[in-house]
Structure formats: structure tokens, C-alpha cells
Design an enzyme around this catalytic site. Sequence first.
Site, mmCIF file in Angstrom:
data_model
loop_
_atom_site.group_PDB
_atom_site.id
_atom_site.type_symbol
_atom_site.label_atom_id
_atom_site.label_comp_id
_atom_site.label_asym_id
_atom_site.label_seq_id
_atom_site.Cartn_x
_atom_site.Cartn_y
_atom_site.Cartn_z
ATOM 1 N N THR A 210 0.812 -1.229 0.000
ATOM 2 C CA THR A 210 0.000 0.000 0.000
ATOM 3 C C THR A 210 0.840 1.270 0.000
ATOM 4 O OG1 THR A 210 -0.051 -0.117 2.400
ATOM 5 C CG2 THR A 210 -1.941 -1.058 1.224
ATOM 6 N N CYS B 7 2.751 3.107 9.339
ATOM 7 C CA CYS B 7 1.880 3.057 10.516
ATOM 8 C C CYS B 7 2.683 3.088 11.799
ATOM 9 C CB CYS B 7 1.116 1.731 10.535
ATOM 10 S SG CYS B 7 -0.133 1.599 9.279
ATOM 11 N N ARG C 35 3.310 6.864 2.741
ATOM 12 C CA ARG C 35 2.392 7.884 3.228
ATOM 13 C C ARG C 35 1.891 7.513 4.615
ATOM 14 N NH1 ARG C 35 -2.232 7.871 0.632
ATOM 15 N NH2 ARG C 35 -2.040 5.846 -0.361
ATOM 16 N N CYS D 146 -0.517 6.598 7.608
ATOM 17 C CA CYS D 146 -1.809 5.921 7.693
ATOM 18 C C CYS D 146 -2.852 6.884 8.258
ATOM 19 C CB CYS D 146 -1.661 4.707 8.608
ATOM 20 S SG CYS D 146 -3.179 3.858 8.997
ATOM 21 N N CYS E 175 -4.272 4.984 11.981
ATOM 22 C CA CYS E 175 -3.563 5.021 13.274
ATOM 23 C C CYS E 175 -2.850 6.356 13.489
ATOM 24 C CB CYS E 175 -2.567 3.877 13.389
ATOM 25 S SG CYS E 175 -1.186 3.970 12.241
ATOM 26 N N ASP F 14 22.746 18.904 46.672
ATOM 27 C CA ASP F 14 21.408 19.120 47.233
ATOM 28 C C ASP F 14 21.211 18.395 48.563
ATOM 29 O OD1 ASP F 14 18.543 20.124 46.377
ATOM 30 O OD2 ASP F 14 18.348 18.190 47.375
#
Length: 509
Positions: free
Chosen positions: A30, A34, A63, A65, A68, A439
Site C-alpha cells: 500500500t 503506521c 504515506r 496511515c 492510526c 542538594d
Amino acid sequence: MKIDWQAFRRARVARDVRFDGKFFVGAHSTRIYCRPSCPVPTIPDKNVRYFPSAAAAAEAGFRPCLRCRPECSPGTPAWLGTSRTVSRALRLIAESGLEDGGVEGLAERLGVGSRHLRRLFVKHLGATPSAVAQTRRLHFAKKLIDETALPMNQVAIASGFGCVRRFNATIHKTYHRTPTHIRRLARQRVVQPENQYLFRLRFRSPYDWKGMLAFLAPRATPGVETVENGVYRRSISLHRIDGYFEVSLDGENSGLAARVQFGDPRSLFFITERIRAMFDLNADWEAIMRGLRTDPVLVGPVEARRGLRVPGCWNGFELTTRAILGQQVTVKGATALAGRLVSNFGRRFSPANGLTHLFPLPEVLADAKLTSIGLPAARAETIRTLARAVSDGQISFEGIVDSEAFLARLCEIPGIGKWTAQYVAMRALGEPDAFPSGDLGLLRALKLRSSRELEQRAETWRPWRAYAAMYLWSIAGKSKARRTGPLSSKTPKTSLGRTASQQGVSLAV
Ligand SMILES: [Zn+2]
């Protein structure tokens, strides 16, 4: 970056949210990338490509998603496994984007060649500095589209695209949808009042929000900050525009809800990045604790307060002033002094939920009669000297490249010693290894007598000594050792040649 593929694979198959932001998963089929926890069906192994950063995925032509929303990952814990130069560069990009001078300018500020910087970025993040800046811009634009009702031309400007045409083209190329279509998909239900924005800023669980507020509440400067009913709120001013924000735990316990009231959307990126730093949202607590929880002194507190963070600050000058006010007095005393400082020298702020003032500007404090608020003359002079140095540009808390050089300069101011410098490094510079070894609270927690002993004891906590300090303070706070004060005169000299007692030893001002 050393990539442990097997660990990534396990995290991906288990949809383990703890790995969100640590790496990204791309699907060859695709060309979409993600978060590891994406709810879409698991991609077969042979179809998967792993990326160390979102920018690397983007540079490889993948690219983000839409399901998500990788832009909502908790921040990448930049300091894990990356070089100092890369972490510094990322900090500068977070402060200003790549606006001033591009990669060349960035490299120059870091004191390295631009080709070297590019090489380092590719090695550690798998992407060039411009790809990293561009991805951040894009992710922020997506956040503004999804989470606000800001008109698209304003989104374009606020996310640094300059013009609407470039913004539209980039969004369309990336998501194959128009900005308006994406906003429709986000289905915002609540309409925010004008100039008000609600952002969800995720963290990597666990997060000890109660512990964070317990630290901030007694230190909240009256008029400027409030902590009530689980909400932290404060007034802010940037480029002469006033506003405020409030932060609380979001309903799902996976992030903070930040409500920002501010008139200029161009500052929203800076404001949200600063809130992320202030609440230490990028930290990877589990990874940090692997080194700390093996220490018998820390194991109890670590289990008792899972997800404790190092609180940062909104403004470095304000925090340093506050640290000076806190020298040699109790937290309560320092807060009262800060309140008087604000009501005498701060600008009035149109009342909003208990906020009445803005913290005084360095220009105002540079010549202020600070003894009038009950401050000893020496400490008043220290604050004035700091304020002068900041207002005439000798010291700047923004765009710090070299923390050590910055702290050395800070220590040249009479009255600012190693303790104050380390406290500033911890809370204003976000240095995870900063450690105020003189300290009193830390010494008490470990029943040690000198800062040298404490420094030796702390060696094993590197590079996370700031987190160890937070845990030790939580022990010290419990034993009711609230009274602060100098160490005995037998205190050995610190490396800077001053005794700890001269530096104002305090239980976390
Ligand atoms: Zn996804």
C-alpha cells in the site's frame, strides 16, 4: 541506529503501544506507514519495511496511515541511541523548525559541516534533516486539521508551509485527499471558543501525572500558575501576545489534554512542543528504569511511583530566577517570594481562572528594587545580573546548542553555583543526566554527608541521573525532611571552587 528487527517484529505483531514513536512500519503493497500499534490487520512479514523515524518512511515514499495517525505517536525518544549532535539538532528543529537558514544554517549553529550533519541524520534517523523538518511540519498540519477548527489558510501558516497552495499540494500528495476532506473524516464534535485549541499530546505509558502535579503544586508561582483539581494552568506571553494554557490527563490515560488560549496560531507549534518538553512527554520511562531499578535504593520508589518524569519549565529565565529565589529557603518560602516578585513586577493579565499576572520580563527585573519583596541584597543582585544578561542578549535560554558552555556562562554570575546550574540543566534544558549533587534533600535521602560522596554514588545512574534525583526527592519528601539549608562548613569544595553552602543548597526549589 542499531535496529533490533526481532524486537520490532514482536512489537508489531503484538501491536505494542509502548513502541509507538520508536519505529514505524511500512507496507510495501500500500506504500503506507503506521505506528506499531495500528489496528489494521497484521501485514505479512515479507511485505513489511521498518523505519527508525516517520521522516525515513516519508523519504522512502511511504504515506502516513489515516487510521492510526502516526503523527499522534508519543515523541521519538531522541536521546536513545542517537548522537548528541542529532539530539541537539532535533531540539533546535523543535524550537524553530528549519525556518532560519535551512540545513546549512542548522549545521552552522551546531558547529558541524552540513554534509556531516546529513550523514549523522541518515545514520541515526534514516532521513535527512530537511526530511525530518518537513515531516514534522506535515504532522503538525495534520494535527491542526484533525484537532482544531482553524481555517485552512491559517493551518498552512501555523505549520510553516508559508502559502496555502504549497500546503494544499503537499497534503494532497501525501494523503491523496484535500485538507477539507481530511477534516471531515476527523469528525470533530466540540466547537472550541475563538482562539482556543485543544490538543491531545500522547505519552508512552506509564505516566505519573499525580506525581507531576505533586511536584508542581507547591512550586506554582501565585498569579502565574495554578494547580487544582488535576489541572495545571499558567499564563504565557509570546511576541507581545498574552494567553494561557491548561493541561490535564486525558480520558484514555494515554496522553495529556492541552487547552491553549492564544491569539496567534503561528505560535501553536512552539507552544505544543514546549508543553511536551515541560511535561517530559517524550521520555521512555521503561527504558530509563532498566538502568535505575537495579539499584537497591531506587527499586522501592521506582515501583511505588511508576512513570515519574522530570518536570521541565515554560521559560528558562523564569525557572532560573525561581531557583535563585529558592536558595536557602523552604519551597513554601520560595513560592511566597515568587508571588511577591510577580505582584510587584509582573504585568497584569486579564483574569482567567486564578491567573492574574505574567511572570516579569528580564528587562523589568534588570533594574528592579528586589529587596522590597524581602529578598537579601546578594540574591537580589544575582537576579538583576541574570536579568541584565538575558535582556542584553549575553545569555539566551532559546536555541541552546551546547549545554555545558551555556551552564559555564551561567555560573559566571555571582550567586549562581553548580547546584543552581545543574537544577537549570535538569528542568530548563531537559538534560536527563543533570544532577544537583550538592542538594541537601538528595544527601538526606541517601544519608550521605558530602556532594563528592553523592557524585560517586550517582555514577551508576548515568545517563539518567535527573530521574534518579526525582526519585530521591520523593523519598526525602516522605521523610518530612522539608527544612532546607546549607550543608555544614565541612562541606568539601565543589569543582567550581565554591562550597555547597555558598550555592544555596535546597530541597528542589
Ligand atoms: Zn496505521
